[in-house]
Design an enzyme around this catalytic site. Structure first.
Site, short mmCIF file in Angstrom:
data_model
loop_
_atom_site.label_atom_id
_atom_site.label_comp_id
_atom_site.label_asym_id
_atom_site.label_seq_id
_atom_site.Cartn_x
_atom_site.Cartn_y
_atom_site.Cartn_z
N GLU A 100 -1.29 1.17 -2.34
CA GLU A 100 -2.16 1.64 -1.27
C GLU A 100 -2.41 3.13 -1.37
O GLU A 100 -1.54 3.90 -1.74
CB GLU A 100 -1.51 1.35 0.08
CG GLU A 100 -1.87 -0.01 0.57
CD GLU A 100 -1.64 -0.12 2.06
OE1 GLU A 100 -2.39 -0.85 2.71
OE2 GLU A 100 -0.72 0.52 2.58
N CYS A 113 -3.75 10.37 0.76
CA CYS A 113 -2.33 10.22 0.50
C CYS A 113 -2.19 9.26 -0.68
O CYS A 113 -2.64 8.12 -0.61
CB CYS A 113 -1.67 9.65 1.75
SG CYS A 113 0.06 9.24 1.53
N CYS A 120 9.66 2.10 -5.33
CA CYS A 120 10.43 3.33 -5.48
C CYS A 120 11.89 2.96 -5.72
O CYS A 120 12.39 2.01 -5.13
CB CYS A 120 10.32 4.20 -4.23
SG CYS A 120 11.18 5.79 -4.39
N CYS A 124 15.96 4.89 -0.08
CA CYS A 124 16.23 5.45 1.25
C CYS A 124 16.17 4.29 2.26
O CYS A 124 15.17 3.57 2.30
CB CYS A 124 15.23 6.53 1.60
SG CYS A 124 15.12 7.82 0.33
N CYS A 127 13.13 3.52 4.67
CA CYS A 127 11.78 3.54 4.11
C CYS A 127 11.42 2.17 3.55
O CYS A 127 12.15 1.59 2.75
CB CYS A 127 11.72 4.59 3.00
SG CYS A 127 10.22 4.51 2.01
N GLY A 181 6.46 5.74 -3.74
CA GLY A 181 7.11 6.28 -4.93
C GLY A 181 7.55 7.72 -4.80
O GLY A 181 7.21 8.43 -3.85
N GLU A 182 8.34 8.14 -5.76
CA GLU A 182 8.88 9.49 -5.79
C GLU A 182 8.15 10.26 -6.90
O GLU A 182 8.37 10.01 -8.09
CB GLU A 182 10.40 9.41 -6.04
CG GLU A 182 11.05 10.71 -6.44
CD GLU A 182 10.76 11.88 -5.50
OE1 GLU A 182 10.80 11.72 -4.27
OE2 GLU A 182 10.46 12.98 -6.02
N CYS A 355 1.78 7.68 5.79
CA CYS A 355 2.33 7.49 4.45
C CYS A 355 3.81 7.15 4.53
O CYS A 355 4.40 7.19 5.57
CB CYS A 355 2.17 8.76 3.65
SG CYS A 355 0.50 9.36 3.65
#
Ligand code: SAH
Ligand code: SF4
Length: 397
Positions: A100, A113, A120, A124, A127, A181-182, A355
Site C-alpha cells: 500500500e 507515504c 517487516c 514491533c 505494529c 517495512g524498515e 502509515c
C-alpha cells in the site's frame, strides 16, 4: 562448429540504475554521452517505457525495451478516507506481491507515504506490519514507482478536484518512508529512491521534504548521513528506557538507546538537520510519568521534535490508545523538560496515523490476503472507479 551463443544481457529495472549506471549502460550500447541525459530526463519524469521516449532514435528505443524489465505495479484498489483527504492505493507487482501507498492531501502539500519492504522483519508488537512478518525487499524501482503512481493519480485527475483541499498542490510535494517495512533494512532501495526524488531534473523534492522513518538501525543512520542530503530523519523511539524498549522495539537489543541517541546526534551534526522522534503512545504501556520525563530529556539533548501518535488499534493486539487525560499528562511531562511535541491525530488523515498500520484485509488472488487497514472507509473497486493508471505521468521533456 557453431559459435557459442553470446550470453543474454541482463534485463534490469531502469530505476535500479543511478546516473553513472545509466551512462554505463548507454556507452555499453555504443551511444554518445548525451543520450544518457535524455534517458535520465525521461526517467525522472516517471516515464520508463522506451517507446514513449520520443527524442531517442527508434533503434535505441527498441534496444532499451529489450534491456528493461520495469517493475510496474497495477493499481488494484483505491480507497478513500477522511472525506477525500486520504487515498490508499493498493499496488500489485508482477510477481503478485502487493503493497500500500498512501497519499495525503493538505491545503498546502500532498504527501505520499511509501513502503520499502513487503512486510517487516522487526517485529514491533504493536505494529500490524510487524505482526505479519517479512515477505521480501522492494527494489528501488518498486519504491520510486509508488511516488510515480501517486503523482500520476493527482495529475491525471483520478483523485478528483472535489477531493483537493483549497490550495492543495496538484503534484506530490512530500514523501515519507513510513509505510510498510524498515527503510534502513533495505538501504540500496531507500538511498536510490532518495536520490531519484531529490534529483533537480525530475521529482525535484527538497531533501527536507523527504522523511525517512526508522526503528533505529544505527549503521543505516550513518549511511543515510553519508548521502550528504539533509533528509529529515525520524526515529521511532516508543520507549525511553532499555527495559521497555527491548519489548516494544525488539531491535533495541542490538542497538540500545544510548547508541541510537548517539547516531541521531551524529546525524544532526553531519546534516545540520533537526531530527524527529516518533512515539506511538500505548495506554498503560509507555504513557507514564517516567517515560515522559526520560523522553523529554532525550529530545531536549538532541533538540529533536517529538511526534506523539496515539496507538491505532491493530487486530490481535490487546493494547489500546491511552485515554485523553493520560495523553495530556504525558505530553505535559515531555514538555516540562523543554522539548517540543506535536500530537498527531489518529483519524487516518495524518501522515503517521495513516502509515505504519497498513494491515487489514484486501482479498487478493489465490486466497492471499494483503494486510492493509482502512476501517470504515469507503471502498472503491479500481476496476469500475478508476481508469488504468498510466505507468508514466505526462508527456515528457
Ligand atoms: N519501520 C519504520 C517505518 C514504518 S512504521 C519505523 O518503524 O519507523 C511508521 C510509523 O508507524 C512508525 O513510527 C511506527 O512506530 C508507527 N506505527 C506502527 N504501528 C502503529 C500503531 N499501531 N499505531 C500508531 N503508530 C504505529
Ligand atoms: Fe517494522 Fe516499523 Fe512496524 Fe516496527 S513499526 S514492525 S520497524 S514497520
Amino acid at each position: 562448429m557453431s559459435e557459442p551463443a553470446a550470453p543474454e544481457p541482463d534485463v534490469l529495472d531502469p530505476y535500479s540504475l543511478d546516473r553513472a549506471g545509466i551512462s554505463e549502460l548507454l556507452s555499453e550500447l555504443g551511444e554518445p554521452g548525451y543520450r544518457a541525459d535524455q534517458l535520465h530526463a525521461w526517467l525522472v519524469r516517471g516515464v520508463d517505457d522506451p517507446a514513449e521516449m520520443t527524442d531517442l532514435p527508434a533503434a535505441l528505443r527498441e534496444r532499451l525495451a529489450a534491456r528493461f524489465a520495469p517493475a510496474r505495479p497495477d493499481l488494484v484498489a483505491h480507497t478513500v478516507a477522511d472525506e477525500g483527504h486520504t487515498h490508499k492505493l493498493l499496488l500489485r507487482f508482477p510477481d503478485g506481491e502487493a503493497i500500500e501507498t498512501v497519499l495525503m492531501l493538505y491545503p498546502d502539500r500532498a504527501t505520499v507515504c511509501i513502503s520499502t519492504q513487503a512486510g517487516c522483519a522487526m517485529g514491533c508488537p504493536f505494529c500490524a506490519t510487524g505482526q505479519a512478518g517479512f515477505r521480501r525487499q522492494l527494489t528501488a524501482g518498486e519504491v520510486v514507482r509508488q511516488v510515480v503512481v501517486a503523482d500520476a493519480a493527482l495529475r491525471s485527475g483520478v483523485i478528483g478536484e472535489e477531493h483537493l483541499p483549497d490550495g492543495a498542490p496538484s503534484r506530490v510535494t512530500n514523501v515519507v518512508f513510513m509505510g510498510m517495512g524498515e527503510p534502513l533494512a533495505n538501504l540500496p532501495a531507500t538511498l536510490a529512491t532518495v536520490r531519484w526524488l531529490h534529483d533537480p531534473a525530475g521529482f525535484n523534492l527538497s531533501a527536507r521534504s523527504i522523511t525517512v522513518s526508522t526503528v533505529g538501525l544505527v549503521p543505516g543512520i550513518a549511511k543515510l548521513a553519508e548521502l550528504g542530503l539533509p533528509v529529515t530523519l525520524a526515529v521511532s523511539l516508543h520507549a525511553a528506557t532499555d527495559g521497555l524498549r527491548d519489548d516494544l522495539v525488539p531491535v533495541n537489543r542490538q542497538h540500545p538507546l544510548a547508541e541510537v541517541e548517539q547516531a541521531m546526534a551524529d546525524y544532526r551534526r553531519v546534516t545540520n538537520r533537526r531530527v524527529s522522534i516518533e512515539w506511538c503512545l500505548i495506554g498503560e504501556v509507555n504513557d507514564d510519568a517516567l517515560q515522559a520525563d526520560r523522553l523529554g530529556a532525550i529530545a531536549r539533548r538532541l533538540r529533536a521534535h517529538v511526534n506523539v501518535i496515539p496507538m491505532n488499534p491493530t487486530p490481535g493486539v490487546r493494547w489500546k490508545e491511552p485515554t485523553p487525560q493520560r495523553v495530556r499528562t504525558f505530553i505535559a511531562g515531555v514538555e516540562r523538560r523543554g522539548a517540543t511535541v506535536t500530537l498527531r491525530d489518529t483519524r487516518g488523515r495524518d501522515a503517521d496515523a495513516a502509515c505504519g498500520q497498513l494491515l487489514a484485509s484486501y482479498p487478493l488472488g489465490a486466497g492471499t490476503r494483503l494486510p492493509a487497514a482502512m476501517g470504515a472507509a469507503e471502498r472503491i473497486d479500481a476496476a469500475t472507479a478508476l481508469p488504468t493508471l498510466p505507468a508514466t505521468t505526462e508527456a515528457g521533456p
